[in-house]
Design an enzyme around this catalytic site. Structure first.
Site, PDB file in Angstrom:
ATOM      1  CG  ASN A  32       3.193  -9.656  -5.493  1.00  0.00           C
ATOM      2  OD1 ASN A  32       2.667  -9.582  -4.378  1.00  0.00           O
ATOM      3  ND2 ASN A  32       3.590  -8.591  -6.162  1.00  0.00           N
ATOM      4  CB  ALA A  82      -3.673  -8.103  -5.863  1.00  0.00           C
ATOM      5  CB  SER A 125     -10.759   2.610   0.313  1.00  0.00           C
ATOM      6  OG  SER A 125     -10.524   3.345   1.476  1.00  0.00           O
ATOM      7  CE1 TYR A 150      -4.837   1.575  -0.871  1.00  0.00           C
ATOM      8  CE2 TYR A 150      -5.863   3.207   0.557  1.00  0.00           C
ATOM      9  CZ  TYR A 150      -5.833   1.932   0.014  1.00  0.00           C
ATOM     10  OH  TYR A 150      -6.804   1.028   0.358  1.00  0.00           O
ATOM     11  CE  LYS A 154      -7.636   0.196  -2.906  1.00  0.00           C
ATOM     12  NZ  LYS A 154      -7.560  -1.149  -3.487  1.00  0.00           N
TER      13      LYS A 154
HETATM   14  P1  NAD Z   1      -2.934  -6.831   2.370  1.00  0.00           P
HETATM   15  O1  NAD Z   1      -1.681  -6.087   2.035  1.00  0.00           O
HETATM   16  O2  NAD Z   1      -2.926  -7.688   3.578  1.00  0.00           O
HETATM   17  O3  NAD Z   1      -3.363  -7.739   1.121  1.00  0.00           O
HETATM   18  C1  NAD Z   1      -3.083  -7.362  -0.208  1.00  0.00           C
HETATM   19  C2  NAD Z   1      -2.443  -8.551  -0.895  1.00  0.00           C
HETATM   20  O4  NAD Z   1      -2.146  -8.204  -2.250  1.00  0.00           O
HETATM   21  C3  NAD Z   1      -1.121  -8.978  -0.253  1.00  0.00           C
HETATM   22  O5  NAD Z   1      -1.173 -10.364   0.025  1.00  0.00           O
HETATM   23  C4  NAD Z   1      -0.061  -8.662  -1.311  1.00  0.00           C
HETATM   24  O6  NAD Z   1       1.007  -9.568  -1.269  1.00  0.00           O
HETATM   25  C5  NAD Z   1      -0.863  -8.729  -2.595  1.00  0.00           C
HETATM   26  N1  NAD Z   1      -0.358  -7.924  -3.696  1.00  0.00           N
HETATM   27  C6  NAD Z   1      -0.014  -6.616  -3.721  1.00  0.00           C
HETATM   28  N2  NAD Z   1       0.396  -6.260  -4.949  1.00  0.00           N
HETATM   29  C7  NAD Z   1       0.301  -7.355  -5.737  1.00  0.00           C
HETATM   30  C8  NAD Z   1       0.594  -7.630  -7.105  1.00  0.00           C
HETATM   31  N3  NAD Z   1       1.085  -6.699  -7.915  1.00  0.00           N
HETATM   32  N4  NAD Z   1       0.345  -8.871  -7.565  1.00  0.00           N
HETATM   33  C9  NAD Z   1      -0.133  -9.842  -6.756  1.00  0.00           C
HETATM   34  N5  NAD Z   1      -0.399  -9.655  -5.458  1.00  0.00           N
HETATM   35  C10 NAD Z   1      -0.193  -8.418  -4.955  1.00  0.00           C
HETATM   36  O7  NAD Z   1      -4.118  -5.775   2.419  1.00  0.00           O
HETATM   37  P2  NAD Z   1      -5.621  -5.953   2.907  1.00  0.00           P
HETATM   38  O8  NAD Z   1      -5.793  -5.138   4.127  1.00  0.00           O
HETATM   39  O9  NAD Z   1      -6.001  -7.378   2.908  1.00  0.00           O
HETATM   40  O10 NAD Z   1      -6.372  -5.177   1.743  1.00  0.00           O
HETATM   41  C11 NAD Z   1      -6.935  -5.849   0.626  1.00  0.00           C
HETATM   42  C12 NAD Z   1      -7.474  -4.815  -0.338  1.00  0.00           C
HETATM   43  O11 NAD Z   1      -8.446  -4.005   0.343  1.00  0.00           O
HETATM   44  C13 NAD Z   1      -6.428  -3.842  -0.870  1.00  0.00           C
HETATM   45  O12 NAD Z   1      -6.723  -3.557  -2.216  1.00  0.00           O
HETATM   46  C14 NAD Z   1      -6.624  -2.608  -0.022  1.00  0.00           C
HETATM   47  O13 NAD Z   1      -6.217  -1.448  -0.675  1.00  0.00           O
HETATM   48  C15 NAD Z   1      -8.132  -2.637   0.189  1.00  0.00           C
HETATM   49  N6  NAD Z   1      -8.567  -1.898   1.395  1.00  0.00           N
HETATM   50  C16 NAD Z   1      -8.000  -2.204   2.603  1.00  0.00           C
HETATM   51  C17 NAD Z   1      -8.371  -1.482   3.737  1.00  0.00           C
HETATM   52  C18 NAD Z   1      -7.732  -1.775   5.075  1.00  0.00           C
HETATM   53  O14 NAD Z   1      -7.824  -0.927   5.970  1.00  0.00           O
HETATM   54  N7  NAD Z   1      -7.115  -2.933   5.292  1.00  0.00           N
HETATM   55  C19 NAD Z   1      -9.333  -0.468   3.632  1.00  0.00           C
HETATM   56  C20 NAD Z   1      -9.904  -0.204   2.393  1.00  0.00           C
HETATM   57  C21 NAD Z   1      -9.500  -0.938   1.266  1.00  0.00           C
HETATM   58  N1  UFG Z   2      -4.744   6.839  14.853  1.00  0.00           N
HETATM   59  C1  UFG Z   2      -4.060   7.241  16.002  1.00  0.00           C
HETATM   60  N2  UFG Z   2      -2.867   6.641  16.281  1.00  0.00           N
HETATM   61  C2  UFG Z   2      -2.321   5.669  15.494  1.00  0.00           C
HETATM   62  C3  UFG Z   2      -3.028   5.265  14.336  1.00  0.00           C
HETATM   63  C4  UFG Z   2      -4.238   5.888  14.041  1.00  0.00           C
HETATM   64  O1  UFG Z   2      -4.522   8.115  16.730  1.00  0.00           O
HETATM   65  O2  UFG Z   2      -1.221   5.176  15.800  1.00  0.00           O
HETATM   66  C5  UFG Z   2      -6.048   7.451  14.572  1.00  0.00           C
HETATM   67  C6  UFG Z   2      -6.123   8.178  13.239  1.00  0.00           C
HETATM   68  O3  UFG Z   2      -5.684   9.512  13.380  1.00  0.00           O
HETATM   69  C7  UFG Z   2      -7.602   8.036  12.893  1.00  0.00           C
HETATM   70  C8  UFG Z   2      -7.988   6.681  13.489  1.00  0.00           C
HETATM   71  O4  UFG Z   2      -7.007   6.409  14.478  1.00  0.00           O
HETATM   72  O5  UFG Z   2      -8.343   9.028  13.558  1.00  0.00           O
HETATM   73  C9  UFG Z   2      -7.990   5.559  12.470  1.00  0.00           C
HETATM   74  O6  UFG Z   2      -6.739   5.543  11.788  1.00  0.00           O
HETATM   75  P1  UFG Z   2      -6.289   4.310  10.863  1.00  0.00           P
HETATM   76  O7  UFG Z   2      -4.918   4.629  10.358  1.00  0.00           O
HETATM   77  O8  UFG Z   2      -6.490   3.035  11.586  1.00  0.00           O
HETATM   78  O9  UFG Z   2      -7.369   4.336   9.698  1.00  0.00           O
HETATM   79  P2  UFG Z   2      -7.726   5.469   8.641  1.00  0.00           P
HETATM   80  O10 UFG Z   2      -9.170   5.820   8.853  1.00  0.00           O
HETATM   81  O11 UFG Z   2      -6.762   6.574   8.663  1.00  0.00           O
HETATM   82  O12 UFG Z   2      -7.511   4.713   7.261  1.00  0.00           O
HETATM   83  C10 UFG Z   2      -7.909   3.359   7.023  1.00  0.00           C
HETATM   84  C11 UFG Z   2      -6.968   2.724   6.021  1.00  0.00           C
HETATM   85  C12 UFG Z   2      -7.123   3.381   4.685  1.00  0.00           C
HETATM   86  C13 UFG Z   2      -8.551   3.350   4.256  1.00  0.00           C
HETATM   87  C14 UFG Z   2      -9.436   3.973   5.318  1.00  0.00           C
HETATM   88  C15 UFG Z   2     -10.892   3.870   4.956  1.00  0.00           C
HETATM   89  O13 UFG Z   2      -5.619   2.851   6.445  1.00  0.00           O
HETATM   90  O14 UFG Z   2      -6.374   2.677   3.731  1.00  0.00           O
HETATM   91  O15 UFG Z   2      -9.224   3.321   6.569  1.00  0.00           O
HETATM   92  O16 UFG Z   2     -11.225   2.548   4.671  1.00  0.00           O
HETATM   93  F1  UFG Z   2      -8.697   4.037   3.107  1.00  0.00           F
END
Ligand code: NAD
Ligand code: UFG
Length: 337
Positions: A32, A82, A125, A150, A154
């Site tokens: 979306n 998504a 995650s 969040y 998951k």
């Molecule tokens: P992102 O936000 O870049 O991608 C998610 C996509 O989903 C976006 O393009 C958004 O527009 C779309 N979206 C959200 N809600 C929607 C809906 N209702 N219908 C259709 N599309 C929708 O995030 P990402 O970093 O690419 O993450 C992808 C997936 O991996 C997510 O589920 C996220 O929770 C999971 N994940 C991400 C991280 C991270 O650190 N990036 C870590 C662990 C898990």
């Molecule tokens: N951190 C800083 N300064 C910043 C941002 C982060 O010191 O500006 C530190 C955090 O305290 C942490 C480390 O950098 O110690 C990593 O932080 P991130 O926010 O990059 O990542 P997290 O491990 O907190 O979380 C990420 C995603 C979550 C996911 C998780 C595990 O944001 O969605 O990794 O996959 F669940």
């Protein structure tokens, strides 16, 4: 195989589409665009030399829209990216997170089974481990208390999918628990494009490097870690993307319900990342130590042995590669897409 990729315009989805094509798969994307740009898909098409990526601007909560996508593009499997993913925002907007991530996934699961598409890879995650009971974290580590909505979505979605598989073992479902995805495609054409102030470490560092932010705030230097700052398992997004291709192969082997950590198995502190970035780009990153961020754990890194053994997948890129590619993307696209 033909794959429905939900959220395929996002950070991890766009990189995964490239690896799917490279492995001979075809895709259709439903997104979306609430947190992404259609330009990402145009750039993916450029990288893989195809005229365009089949795309529907569709919300996963919209049953009719998903039905249309799968009627026009019958798929063998779905990779479900998504979802809303900002930890802090989920604390202030819990309803929006539960509604989008949980209601949306329930609709998706139902439409998938109605179309006979019972092969699914889900973006979970490392956050489901909470404050992990063991380090390095294996898949047998019990799930922990998630400190934010969040993370709860998951964890709950994993439970829902396990129950669906128990009730109907003809599903093949792979739950991939990502550690900390960073970096970008080596072309610098696609990468992570956060809205506003980045929540995550690597995009914050690259924005300091490009001059958009004055200095990095380091959230706490009094953790029980070698240098006192938080330790994480950073994984290059291209390696993570390839993990999905490996998971699809497991689905083709009828894996049933399976859970894998996708990480490198190495833990790096915040200051390790700062220094690696400085080393690989030659740019100085000023930082200031701030109080701890609520909900953060001291240490989280994976034991990736199960994925190596069963999926024949291991991460290939090191921290310097992640820094170089994140910076290449940021430098070429200072304002994102
Ligand atoms: P992102 O936000 O870049 O991608 C998610 C996509 O989903 C976006 O393009 C958004 O527009 C779309 N979206 C959200 N809600 C929607 C809906 N209702 N219908 C259709 N599309 C929708 O995030 P990402 O970093 O690419 O993450 C992808 C997936 O991996 C997510 O589920 C996220 O929770 C999971 N994940 C991400 C991280 C991270 O650190 N990036 C870590 C662990 C898990
Ligand atoms: N951190 C800083 N300064 C910043 C941002 C982060 O010191 O500006 C530190 C955090 O305290 C942490 C480390 O950098 O110690 C990593 O932080 P991130 O926010 O990059 O990542 P997290 O491990 O907190 O979380 C990420 C995603 C979550 C996911 C998780 C595990 O944001 O969605 O990794 O996959 F669940």
């Amino acid at each position: 195989m033909k794959i429905l990729v939900t959220g395929g315009a996002g950070f991890i989805g766009s990189h995964t589409i490239i690896e799917l094509y490279n492995a001979g798969h075809k895709v259709v994307v439903a997104d979306n665009l609430c947190n992404s740009s259609p330009v990402a898909l145009q750039r993916v098409a450029e990288i893989i030399h195809v005229p365009e990526i089949p795309f529907f601007k569709a919300d996963i909560r919209d049953r009719a829209a998903l039905d249309r996508v799968l009627t026009e593009h019958p798929c063998d499997a779905c990779i479900h990216f998504a979802g809303l993913k900002a930890v802090g925002e989920s604390v202030t907007k819990p309803w929006e997170y539960y509604e989008n991530n949980i209601s949306g996934t329930l609709v998706l699961l139902d439409v998938l089974r109605q179309h006979g598409c019972k092969n699914l890879i889900f973006s979970s995650s490392a956050t489901v481990y909470g404050d992990p009971a063991v380090i390095p974290i294996t898949e047998k580590c019990p799930k922990g208390h998630c400190t934010n909505p969040y993370g709860q979505t998951k964890s709950m979605l994993e439970e829902i999918m396990m129950d669906m598989h128990r009730a109907d073992p003809t599903w093949n479902i792979v739950l991939l628990r990502y550690f900390n995805p960073v970096g970008a495609h080596p072309s610098g054409r696609i990468g992570e494009n956060p809205n506003g102030i980045p929540n995550n470490l690597m995009p914050y560092i690259t924005q300091v490097a490009v001059g958009k932010r004055a200095e990095l705030g380091v959230f706490g230097d009094d953790y029980d870690t070698p240098d006192g700052t938080g330790v994480r398992d950073y994984i290059h997004v291209v390696d993570l993307a390839r993990g999905h291709v490996a998971a699809l192969a497991a689905i083709e082997r009828h894996c049933g319900l399976a859970i894998y950590n996708l990480g490198t198995g190495k833990g790096y502190s915040v200051l390790d990342v700062v220094h690696a970035f400085e080393r690989s780009t030659g740019i100085h990153i000023p930082y200031r130590v701030l109080p701890r961020r609520t909900g953060d754990v001291a240490t989280s890194y994976s034991d990736p042995a199960k994925a190596a053994r069963e999926l024949h997948w291991t991460a290939q890129h090191d921290l310097d590669d992640m820094c170089r590619d994140a910076w290449n993307w940021q430098q070429q696209n200072p304002e994102g897409f």
